[in-house]
Design an enzyme around this catalytic site. Structure first.
Site, PDB file in Angstrom:
ATOM      1  N   HIS A 140      21.493 -69.034 -61.785  1.00  0.00           N
ATOM      2  CA  HIS A 140      21.917 -67.639 -61.909  1.00  0.00           C
ATOM      3  C   HIS A 140      22.756 -67.157 -60.734  1.00  0.00           C
ATOM      4  O   HIS A 140      23.215 -66.019 -60.722  1.00  0.00           O
ATOM      5  CB  HIS A 140      20.704 -66.714 -62.071  1.00  0.00           C
ATOM      6  CG  HIS A 140      19.909 -66.575 -60.815  1.00  0.00           C
ATOM      7  ND1 HIS A 140      19.017 -67.513 -60.404  1.00  0.00           N
ATOM      8  CD2 HIS A 140      19.902 -65.606 -59.866  1.00  0.00           C
ATOM      9  CE1 HIS A 140      18.472 -67.141 -59.262  1.00  0.00           C
ATOM     10  NE2 HIS A 140      19.003 -65.989 -58.910  1.00  0.00           N
TER      11      HIS A 140
HETATM   12  C1  UD1 Z   1      19.021 -60.565 -58.698  1.00  0.00           C
HETATM   13  C2  UD1 Z   1      19.018 -60.700 -57.180  1.00  0.00           C
HETATM   14  C3  UD1 Z   1      18.903 -62.177 -56.798  1.00  0.00           C
HETATM   15  C4  UD1 Z   1      17.705 -62.806 -57.460  1.00  0.00           C
HETATM   16  C5  UD1 Z   1      17.800 -62.588 -58.954  1.00  0.00           C
HETATM   17  C6  UD1 Z   1      16.612 -63.167 -59.680  1.00  0.00           C
HETATM   18  C7  UD1 Z   1      20.353 -59.046 -55.944  1.00  0.00           C
HETATM   19  C8  UD1 Z   1      21.607 -58.835 -55.198  1.00  0.00           C
HETATM   20  N1  UD1 Z   1      20.273 -60.215 -56.595  1.00  0.00           N
HETATM   21  O1  UD1 Z   1      20.178 -61.223 -59.182  1.00  0.00           O
HETATM   22  O2  UD1 Z   1      18.760 -62.274 -55.402  1.00  0.00           O
HETATM   23  O3  UD1 Z   1      17.683 -64.183 -57.161  1.00  0.00           O
HETATM   24  O4  UD1 Z   1      17.844 -61.177 -59.202  1.00  0.00           O
HETATM   25  O5  UD1 Z   1      16.769 -63.083 -61.056  1.00  0.00           O
HETATM   26  O6  UD1 Z   1      19.485 -58.214 -55.901  1.00  0.00           O
HETATM   27  N2  UD1 Z   1      20.447 -58.387 -66.549  1.00  0.00           N
HETATM   28  C9  UD1 Z   1      19.907 -58.173 -67.777  1.00  0.00           C
HETATM   29  N3  UD1 Z   1      18.591 -57.837 -67.849  1.00  0.00           N
HETATM   30  C10 UD1 Z   1      17.804 -57.713 -66.749  1.00  0.00           C
HETATM   31  C11 UD1 Z   1      18.377 -57.920 -65.497  1.00  0.00           C
HETATM   32  C12 UD1 Z   1      19.700 -58.279 -65.394  1.00  0.00           C
HETATM   33  O7  UD1 Z   1      20.569 -58.282 -68.804  1.00  0.00           O
HETATM   34  O8  UD1 Z   1      16.607 -57.408 -66.901  1.00  0.00           O
HETATM   35  C13 UD1 Z   1      21.873 -58.796 -66.447  1.00  0.00           C
HETATM   36  C14 UD1 Z   1      22.821 -57.629 -66.348  1.00  0.00           C
HETATM   37  O9  UD1 Z   1      23.987 -57.946 -67.031  1.00  0.00           O
HETATM   38  C15 UD1 Z   1      23.108 -57.585 -64.856  1.00  0.00           C
HETATM   39  C16 UD1 Z   1      23.060 -59.058 -64.476  1.00  0.00           C
HETATM   40  O10 UD1 Z   1      22.040 -59.614 -65.306  1.00  0.00           O
HETATM   41  O11 UD1 Z   1      24.318 -56.991 -64.566  1.00  0.00           O
HETATM   42  C17 UD1 Z   1      22.709 -59.300 -63.037  1.00  0.00           C
HETATM   43  O12 UD1 Z   1      21.511 -58.588 -62.675  1.00  0.00           O
HETATM   44  P1  UD1 Z   1      21.311 -58.096 -61.160  1.00  0.00           P
HETATM   45  O13 UD1 Z   1      19.990 -57.472 -60.993  1.00  0.00           O
HETATM   46  O14 UD1 Z   1      22.498 -57.339 -60.715  1.00  0.00           O
HETATM   47  O15 UD1 Z   1      21.359 -59.459 -60.334  1.00  0.00           O
HETATM   48  P2  UD1 Z   1      20.737 -60.892 -60.636  1.00  0.00           P
HETATM   49  O16 UD1 Z   1      21.857 -61.837 -60.879  1.00  0.00           O
HETATM   50  O17 UD1 Z   1      19.634 -60.844 -61.623  1.00  0.00           O
END
Ligand code: UD1
Length: 370
Positions: A211
């Site tokens: 991821h």
């Molecule tokens: C976040 C953390 C990362 C951690 C990871 C674990 C930050 C900067 N990054 O990254 O350190 O390793 O979580 O998973 O805080 N999304 C969904 N559903 C959800 C959550 C996310 O669809 O429940 C999608 C959305 O499109 C979102 C993307 O995933 O924009 C990224 O989510 P985000 O929380 O921004 O960062 P992660 O890549 O999950």
């Protein structure tokens, strides 16, 4: 004493669950000081399989506060969390805020709390990848520089904090809360049916998670990695629970898998099912931080598709191989491991299931003195 613990993203839940249990145990055994523990979920992760499932699996109570901030750019997500968390702190006026790990919720809530004069404890302090292009590295450095209590999981954390000039009396080497959860739930994972459900055999499959922006945000890089996984699936089945970030990029670029019976893509799995898969895998390929630690504890070989790790103990004494971006190198290491040449590794110091209890004892001592 009133404490608010913050969770936001998937890797936070397993670090707070043992703290919650340790506080409950403290309250049951001691009458001199009662700890009122509240949980605030920022909503950074909100899909049921990225959040609710973990509350169930880890037997966490429903959060006292849910901020519902959701996804956004770094600035939007961090700012929204700060605005909402300030309201919680105004309403509750806690003695302490506990934050964990290195996600955006971690820096947002620590910054909000310290500016309101509220003490902050950082669980999993001191880790450094020395790669400032990672958003997590910025979150780690900033959070550690403003926290009052820094709870460290491995020796490199002590060295990093000393070098950065953090006074010794703020820093405590307590072990690893994520491993507390692993030890607590391993017996339950051993009764899971997940392997049968996916028609897998113990130690005859490869488990994958990906991821990190460096691996998944560029569709060409992601395509290359998927082709690599396809090639591995000729030897052993590969199971890949796909993070929403990765899924979105695959969908947007129509990246598909040719043989879905050998390279199995699934939705993200719950804590217990994933633990069971890790424990029974012949090896794990990942770019996650926490999984490097969990495989080290389980003594399962881990091939990490990153060029740095903030958790060097997993390489120095554990079962982790850092292969960088080079998939040929990854292929060579996988072949070596599958031919039985992996190192066994040792369990790092203080990864014994008692980190959260140490944290609670230290906090109680400090607050009793005030
Ligand atoms: C976040 C953390 C990362 C951690 C990871 C674990 C930050 C900067 N990054 O990254 O350190 O390793 O979580 O998973 O805080 N999304 C969904 N559903 C959800 C959550 C996310 O669809 O429940 C999608 C959305 O499109 C979102 C993307 O995933 O924009 C990224 O989510 P985000 O929380 O921004 O960062 P992660 O890549 O999950």
């Amino acid at each position: 004493m009133k404490i608010i613990s913050v969770v936001g993203a998937r890797p936070n839940f397993m670090k707070i669950a043992p703290v919650h249990r340790a506080i409950h145990k403290y309250n049951t055994l001691h009458s001199s000081l009662f700890i009122h523990h509240l949980i605030c979920h920022t909503g950074q992760h909100y899909d049921s399989n990225m959040s609710d499932q973990f509350f169930n699996d880890l037997e966490l109570p429903s959060p006292d506060y849910y901020l519902g901030v959701g996804s956004g750019t770094h600035a939007v997500q961090t700012a929204k969390i700060m605005v909402e968390f300030e309201k919680v702190l105004n309403a509750e006026n806690p003695d302490l805020v506990i934050i964990v790990g290195d996600v955006n919720s971690t820096i947002a809530c620590s910054l909000t709390a310290v500016k309101m004069g509220i003490k902050v404890a950082h669980v999993e302090a001191g880790l450094r990848s020395f790669d400032r292009t990672m958003p997590e590295e910025i979150n780690r450095i900033l959070t550690d520089s403003i926290s009052d209590f820094l709870f460290v999981t491995e020796k490199s954390g002590l060295d990093n904090l000393k070098r950065e000039g953090v006074p010794d009396n703020k820093v405590f080497f307590v072990g690893n809360c994520m491993i507390d959860s692993l030890i607590h739930y391993l017996p339950k994972a051993e009764t899971s049916n997940v392997i049968n459900n996916f028609l897998l055999l113990p130690f005859d499959f490869i488990l994958v998670t990906l991821h990190r922006p460096s691996n998944v945000d560029d569709p060409y890089r992601l395509k290359e990695i998927l082709e690599f996984l396809c090639s591995l699936s000729n030897d052993q089945k590969v199971i890949f629970p796909v993070h929403p970030r990765t899924r979105n990029i695959m969908e947007a670029n129509q990246l598909q898998i040719t043989d879905p019976s050998s390279l199995i893509l699934t939705e993200p799995l719950g804590y217990i099912e994933f633990l069971s898969l890790m424990k029974n895998a012949s090896l794990v390929i990942t770019d996650s931080g926490g999984i490097q630690e969990e495989t080290t504890y389980l003594q399962i070989p881990c091939v990490t598709l990153r060029s740095s790790t903030e958790r060097p103990v997993t390489i120095d004494v554990g079962t982790n191989y850092l292969v960088g971006e080079d998939l040929d190198q990854a292929d060579r290491i996988v072949t070596e491991i599958l031919s039985g040449k992996s190192r066994k590794g040792q369990i790092p110091k203080l990864w014994d299931g008692k980190a959260a209890e140490r944290i609670v004892s230290i906090l109680v001592e400090k607050f009793k003195k005030n």
